[in-house]
Design a protein around this motif. Structure first.
Motif, PDB file in Angstrom:
ATOM      1  N   VAL A 193      85.932 -14.082  68.030  1.00  0.00           N
ATOM      2  CA  VAL A 193      87.242 -14.752  67.785  1.00  0.00           C
ATOM      3  C   VAL A 193      87.701 -16.205  68.824  1.00  0.00           C
ATOM      4  O   VAL A 193      88.583 -17.487  68.606  1.00  0.00           O
ATOM      5  N   THR A 194      88.363 -15.026  70.008  1.00  0.00           N
ATOM      6  CA  THR A 194      89.132 -15.653  70.778  1.00  0.00           C
ATOM      7  C   THR A 194      87.744 -17.205  72.015  1.00  0.00           C
ATOM      8  O   THR A 194      88.303 -17.768  71.701  1.00  0.00           O
ATOM      9  N   ALA A 195      86.853 -16.432  72.104  1.00  0.00           N
ATOM     10  CA  ALA A 195      86.022 -17.721  72.162  1.00  0.00           C
ATOM     11  C   ALA A 195      85.313 -18.857  70.975  1.00  0.00           C
ATOM     12  O   ALA A 195      86.140 -20.085  71.735  1.00  0.00           O
ATOM     13  N   GLY A 196      85.863 -18.501  69.956  1.00  0.00           N
ATOM     14  CA  GLY A 196      85.104 -20.459  69.183  1.00  0.00           C
ATOM     15  C   GLY A 196      86.523 -20.958  68.811  1.00  0.00           C
ATOM     16  O   GLY A 196      86.906 -21.627  68.974  1.00  0.00           O
ATOM     17  N   LEU A 197      88.099 -19.805  68.559  1.00  0.00           N
ATOM     18  CA  LEU A 197      89.168 -20.562  68.305  1.00  0.00           C
ATOM     19  C   LEU A 197      89.840 -21.222  69.878  1.00  0.00           C
ATOM     20  O   LEU A 197      89.811 -23.273  69.608  1.00  0.00           O
ATOM     21  N   SER A 198      89.485 -21.217  71.265  1.00  0.00           N
ATOM     22  CA  SER A 198      89.388 -21.653  72.491  1.00  0.00           C
ATOM     23  C   SER A 198      88.429 -22.710  72.718  1.00  0.00           C
ATOM     24  O   SER A 198      89.216 -24.126  72.946  1.00  0.00           O
ATOM     25  N   LEU A 199      87.667 -22.822  72.058  1.00  0.00           N
ATOM     26  CA  LEU A 199      86.635 -23.713  72.705  1.00  0.00           C
ATOM     27  C   LEU A 199      86.480 -25.166  70.973  1.00  0.00           C
ATOM     28  O   LEU A 199      85.714 -25.695  71.327  1.00  0.00           O
ATOM     29  N   LEU A 200      86.851 -24.179  70.388  1.00  0.00           N
ATOM     30  CA  LEU A 200      87.182 -25.718  68.932  1.00  0.00           C
ATOM     31  C   LEU A 200      88.353 -26.438  69.472  1.00  0.00           C
ATOM     32  O   LEU A 200      88.703 -27.372  69.678  1.00  0.00           O
ATOM     33  N   LEU A 257      80.382 -19.335  67.263  1.00  0.00           N
ATOM     34  CA  LEU A 257      81.244 -18.548  67.156  1.00  0.00           C
ATOM     35  C   LEU A 257      81.951 -18.029  66.371  1.00  0.00           C
ATOM     36  O   LEU A 257      82.200 -16.740  65.819  1.00  0.00           O
ATOM     37  N   LEU A 258      82.380 -18.863  65.115  1.00  0.00           N
ATOM     38  CA  LEU A 258      83.607 -18.033  64.178  1.00  0.00           C
ATOM     39  C   LEU A 258      82.557 -17.547  63.461  1.00  0.00           C
ATOM     40  O   LEU A 258      83.070 -16.858  62.858  1.00  0.00           O
ATOM     41  N   VAL A 259      81.660 -18.313  63.137  1.00  0.00           N
ATOM     42  CA  VAL A 259      80.591 -17.190  62.282  1.00  0.00           C
ATOM     43  C   VAL A 259      80.190 -16.375  62.692  1.00  0.00           C
ATOM     44  O   VAL A 259      80.364 -14.768  61.701  1.00  0.00           O
ATOM     45  N   ALA A 260      79.818 -16.390  63.995  1.00  0.00           N
ATOM     46  CA  ALA A 260      80.025 -14.742  64.329  1.00  0.00           C
ATOM     47  C   ALA A 260      80.535 -14.154  64.907  1.00  0.00           C
ATOM     48  O   ALA A 260      80.306 -12.644  63.898  1.00  0.00           O
ATOM     49  N   PHE A 261      82.105 -14.174  64.372  1.00  0.00           N
ATOM     50  CA  PHE A 261      83.214 -13.882  63.795  1.00  0.00           C
ATOM     51  C   PHE A 261      83.338 -13.278  62.936  1.00  0.00           C
ATOM     52  O   PHE A 261      82.918 -12.068  62.644  1.00  0.00           O
ATOM     53  N   LEU A 262      83.004 -13.863  61.456  1.00  0.00           N
ATOM     54  CA  LEU A 262      82.795 -13.438  60.796  1.00  0.00           C
ATOM     55  C   LEU A 262      82.109 -12.293  59.660  1.00  0.00           C
ATOM     56  O   LEU A 262      82.130 -11.204  59.270  1.00  0.00           O
ATOM     57  N   VAL A 263      80.820 -12.461  60.898  1.00  0.00           N
ATOM     58  CA  VAL A 263      79.113 -11.551  60.633  1.00  0.00           C
ATOM     59  C   VAL A 263      79.638 -10.400  60.876  1.00  0.00           C
ATOM     60  O   VAL A 263      79.303  -9.477  60.849  1.00  0.00           O
ATOM     61  N   ILE A 264      80.222 -10.205  61.868  1.00  0.00           N
ATOM     62  CA  ILE A 264      80.541  -9.051  62.903  1.00  0.00           C
ATOM     63  C   ILE A 264      82.199  -8.789  62.146  1.00  0.00           C
ATOM     64  O   ILE A 264      82.291  -7.176  62.006  1.00  0.00           O
ATOM     65  N   GLU A 265      83.143  -8.650  61.292  1.00  0.00           N
ATOM     66  CA  GLU A 265      83.950  -8.189  61.299  1.00  0.00           C
ATOM     67  C   GLU A 265      83.285  -8.168  59.359  1.00  0.00           C
ATOM     68  O   GLU A 265      83.955  -6.834  58.891  1.00  0.00           O
ATOM     69  N   ARG A 266      82.657  -7.947  58.310  1.00  0.00           N
ATOM     70  CA  ARG A 266      81.605  -8.055  57.560  1.00  0.00           C
ATOM     71  C   ARG A 266      81.197  -6.793  57.450  1.00  0.00           C
ATOM     72  O   ARG A 266      81.097  -5.876  57.434  1.00  0.00           O
ATOM     73  N   HIS A 267      80.826  -6.826  58.616  1.00  0.00           N
ATOM     74  CA  HIS A 267      80.291  -5.446  59.224  1.00  0.00           C
ATOM     75  C   HIS A 267      80.754  -4.510  59.863  1.00  0.00           C
ATOM     76  O   HIS A 267      80.296  -3.467  59.227  1.00  0.00           O
ATOM     77  N   GLN A 268      82.030  -4.474  59.832  1.00  0.00           N
ATOM     78  CA  GLN A 268      82.751  -3.600  60.406  1.00  0.00           C
ATOM     79  C   GLN A 268      83.406  -3.139  59.379  1.00  0.00           C
ATOM     80  O   GLN A 268      83.612  -1.600  59.781  1.00  0.00           O
ATOM     81  N   LEU A 319      78.683 -30.683  70.927  1.00  0.00           N
ATOM     82  CA  LEU A 319      78.160 -29.425  71.363  1.00  0.00           C
ATOM     83  C   LEU A 319      79.097 -28.141  71.003  1.00  0.00           C
ATOM     84  O   LEU A 319      78.917 -27.619  70.803  1.00  0.00           O
ATOM     85  N   ARG A 320      80.366 -29.058  71.936  1.00  0.00           N
ATOM     86  CA  ARG A 320      81.371 -27.890  71.929  1.00  0.00           C
ATOM     87  C   ARG A 320      81.613 -27.444  70.630  1.00  0.00           C
ATOM     88  O   ARG A 320      82.616 -26.360  69.806  1.00  0.00           O
ATOM     89  N   LEU A 321      81.898 -28.348  69.812  1.00  0.00           N
ATOM     90  CA  LEU A 321      82.365 -28.361  67.432  1.00  0.00           C
ATOM     91  C   LEU A 321      81.129 -27.587  67.419  1.00  0.00           C
ATOM     92  O   LEU A 321      81.741 -26.192  66.844  1.00  0.00           O
ATOM     93  N   ALA A 322      80.281 -27.741  67.574  1.00  0.00           N
ATOM     94  CA  ALA A 322      79.085 -27.150  67.518  1.00  0.00           C
ATOM     95  C   ALA A 322      79.186 -25.122  67.634  1.00  0.00           C
ATOM     96  O   ALA A 322      78.799 -24.276  66.869  1.00  0.00           O
ATOM     97  N   GLY A 323      78.673 -25.330  68.936  1.00  0.00           N
ATOM     98  CA  GLY A 323      79.209 -23.958  69.665  1.00  0.00           C
ATOM     99  C   GLY A 323      80.632 -22.952  68.984  1.00  0.00           C
ATOM    100  O   GLY A 323      80.211 -21.771  68.557  1.00  0.00           O
ATOM    101  N   ALA A 324      81.751 -23.695  68.809  1.00  0.00           N
ATOM    102  CA  ALA A 324      82.822 -23.463  68.009  1.00  0.00           C
ATOM    103  C   ALA A 324      82.455 -22.681  67.113  1.00  0.00           C
ATOM    104  O   ALA A 324      82.664 -21.945  66.430  1.00  0.00           O
TER     105      ALA A 324
END
Length: 88
Positions: free
Chosen positions: A40-47, A74-85, A66-71
């Motif tokens: 989440v920190t990397a995704g928001l920073s990149l955004l 990362l933010l979708v990865a955060f959602l997946v991680i939190e859903r799994h947690q 590319l930066r917007l896509a990377g952000a």
């Protein structure tokens, strides 16, 4: 001119202990979610960087897209991680 943030920050810091409720895991475990915090920190920073740098690059430039896509990744990865947690 930018000093308006200081009193707002001080008021928020003073009110936070009274208004925010501490959350705890249901099983009593105290862990830090490092993967979630990093993504989440990397995704928001990149955004933020992508949006701020559009002055130099432009909205349609490859770098900005590319930066917007990377952000977004990362933010979708955060959602997946939190859903799994929550399932654990």
């Amino acid at each position: 001119m930018l000093f308006v943030n200081v009193p707002i920050g001080l008021i928020a810091a003073l009110l936070a202990p009274r208004t925010l409720v501490e959350s705890r895991a249901e099983n009593g475990a105290q862990t830090f979610d490092l993967p979630g915090a990093v993504t989440v920190t990397a995704g928001l920073s990149l955004l933020v960087y992508a949006v701020v740098d559009t002055v130099n690059s432009g909205w349609g430039s490859t770098a900005t897209l590319l930066r917007l896509a990377g952000a977004a990744v990362l933010l979708v990865a955060f959602l997946v991680i939190e859903r799994h947690q929550r399932i654990r």
